[in-house]
Design a protein around this motif. Sequence first.
Motif, PDB file in Angstrom:
ATOM      1  N   VAL A 170       0.833  -1.213   0.000  1.00 33.70           N
ATOM      2  CA  VAL A 170       0.000   0.000   0.000  1.00 33.70           C
ATOM      3  C   VAL A 170       0.869   1.266   0.000  1.00 33.70           C
ATOM      4  N   LEU A 177      -0.199  12.498  -1.391  1.00 33.72           N
ATOM      5  CA  LEU A 177      -1.430  11.834  -1.806  1.00 33.72           C
ATOM      6  C   LEU A 177      -2.488  12.810  -2.315  1.00 33.72           C
ATOM      7  N   THR A 213      -7.774  -9.175   3.782  1.00 35.42           N
ATOM      8  CA  THR A 213      -8.031  -9.894   2.523  1.00 35.42           C
ATOM      9  C   THR A 213      -7.048 -11.057   2.396  1.00 35.42           C
ATOM     10  N   THR A 256      -5.884  11.502   5.827  1.00 33.76           N
ATOM     11  CA  THR A 256      -4.957  10.665   5.056  1.00 33.76           C
ATOM     12  C   THR A 256      -4.534   9.446   5.870  1.00 33.76           C
ATOM     13  N   GLU A 294       2.696   1.688  -3.387  1.00 32.85           N
ATOM     14  CA  GLU A 294       1.769   2.111  -4.442  1.00 32.85           C
ATOM     15  C   GLU A 294       1.300   3.554  -4.208  1.00 32.85           C
ATOM     16  N   ASN A 341      -7.070   2.281   6.714  1.00 31.77           N
ATOM     17  CA  ASN A 341      -8.152   1.520   6.100  1.00 31.77           C
ATOM     18  C   ASN A 341      -7.624   0.621   4.977  1.00 31.77           C
ATOM     19  N   MET A 342      -6.740   1.167   4.155  1.00 33.84           N
ATOM     20  CA  MET A 342      -6.213   0.396   3.020  1.00 33.84           C
ATOM     21  C   MET A 342      -5.293  -0.727   3.497  1.00 33.84           C
ATOM     22  N   GLY A 389      -7.473  -3.336   5.358  1.00 34.25           N
ATOM     23  CA  GLY A 389      -8.343  -4.007   4.386  1.00 34.25           C
ATOM     24  C   GLY A 389      -7.574  -5.018   3.554  1.00 34.25           C
ATOM     25  N   ASN A 390      -6.405  -4.605   3.084  1.00 32.32           N
ATOM     26  CA  ASN A 390      -5.580  -5.521   2.282  1.00 32.32           C
ATOM     27  C   ASN A 390      -5.044  -6.663   3.139  1.00 32.32           C
ATOM     28  N   GLU A 438      -7.342   6.922   6.055  1.00 26.54           N
ATOM     29  CA  GLU A 438      -7.555   6.185   4.806  1.00 26.54           C
ATOM     30  C   GLU A 438      -6.409   5.197   4.555  1.00 26.54           C
TER      31      GLU A 438
END
Lengths: 150, 166
Positions: free
Chosen positions: B16, B72, B100, B86, B19, B92-93, B96-97, B89
Motif C-alpha cells: 500500500v 497523496l 483480505t 490521510t 503504491e 483503512n487500506m 483491508g488488504n 484512509e
Amino acid sequence: MPQFAALLRKDSQPVRYLVVDDSVFARKNIIKMVQLFGGEVAGEAGDGLTAIAEFNRTKPDIVLMDITMPQMEGIEAVERIVRQHPEARIVMVSSVGYQENILAALQKGAKHFVQKPVKPEVLYEILRYVLSDDPSAAGAPVALAGEHRS
Amino acid sequence: MRMDLIQPFINAADAVFAESLQGPTKIGDLSMEEGAYRRKGIAALIAIKGDIEGRVILDLAPEVASKVAAILTGTESADEQIARETVCELANMVIGNSVTLLNDQGYTFKVFPPEIHTSDEGLRGSADTEAMVLAIETTCGNIFLNIAMHHLARRRRERDLAPAVR
C-alpha cells in the motif's frame, strides 16, 4: 497522471457519478480520477443511508461505493438501491477485497469491484466495461478528457 | 508471535505504501510490545472482529503525516485535518488488504471504520493478546503499525477438517 479518453454517455454528455465513501480523502481521490475520465460528480455521500437518498435525488449513471462505512455499510446500500432501481450501476471500491465480500456485493446487485489503493487505469477499464453494458451510455471512448467535445 | 498472522500485515503495508507514495519502502524494525507503546503523532485505530480479534494502530509523526498527505493530495503542503484523513484512509487500506490476505488463509473477519487514536499509549501484549510494532521506512519517514490481536476460533480449513463431534 496518464491521460484517458473520455467516457461519455450515448448522448455525448459526461457520465454522472455518485461517490460514496466515509473518508473525505478517499472521495476526493476518486473524484479526481472520474474527472480525469471526463466524468461529472452528481453527488457525494459518507454512508449507505445518505447514498440511498443521494441516488434518489441525483439519479447518477454510476455509483462508486465503499463497503466499510458507519450507519449503513455499502453492501446493504447496494441491496436497497438495486431493489428500488434494478437498472442502477454500482461499482464497489474497497480495501477489503476478499471473496465473500465481493460475492455478497455482486449478489446484491453490484456490477464490479475495485480494490484500494485504486489505480486510475484499473478503475478506468472497469468503468468502461460497466458502461458498455448500458444501453443509454456509450462505453467506447470518443474524446480525450479535457478536449473540446462538439 | 505467529508470523503467519503478521506477515499479511507486513506485505499489505509494504504494497500500500509503495503504491500510494510511488516510492521505495523498506520493512524496518519489528518488535514485540511488552511495555506500553507510545504514540508518535497522528494515529488511526481500526478494530477487527472475527476468528482473530484485535486492534491495529497506524501511527505517523506529524511531519511525516503532513508529507504523506501532501503527496497523496497532490499539494505542496497539507493541514492537520487533511493529514488525519490521510492517516485514516491509509490505515483503512493497509488493514483491508491485510484481512483480505488473511481471509485467503481461511480466517474470517469484520473490519470497522478507522477512528483517530488520541490516547498517548497504544496497545501492549498480555497473556492472551500478542502485540507488536512494525516500522516501515518510506521516502517521507518512518510509518509505524502497532498490532495487537488474539485468536478466538480456528480458521475455516481447520474447522472443515476436524471430525464432527457426536
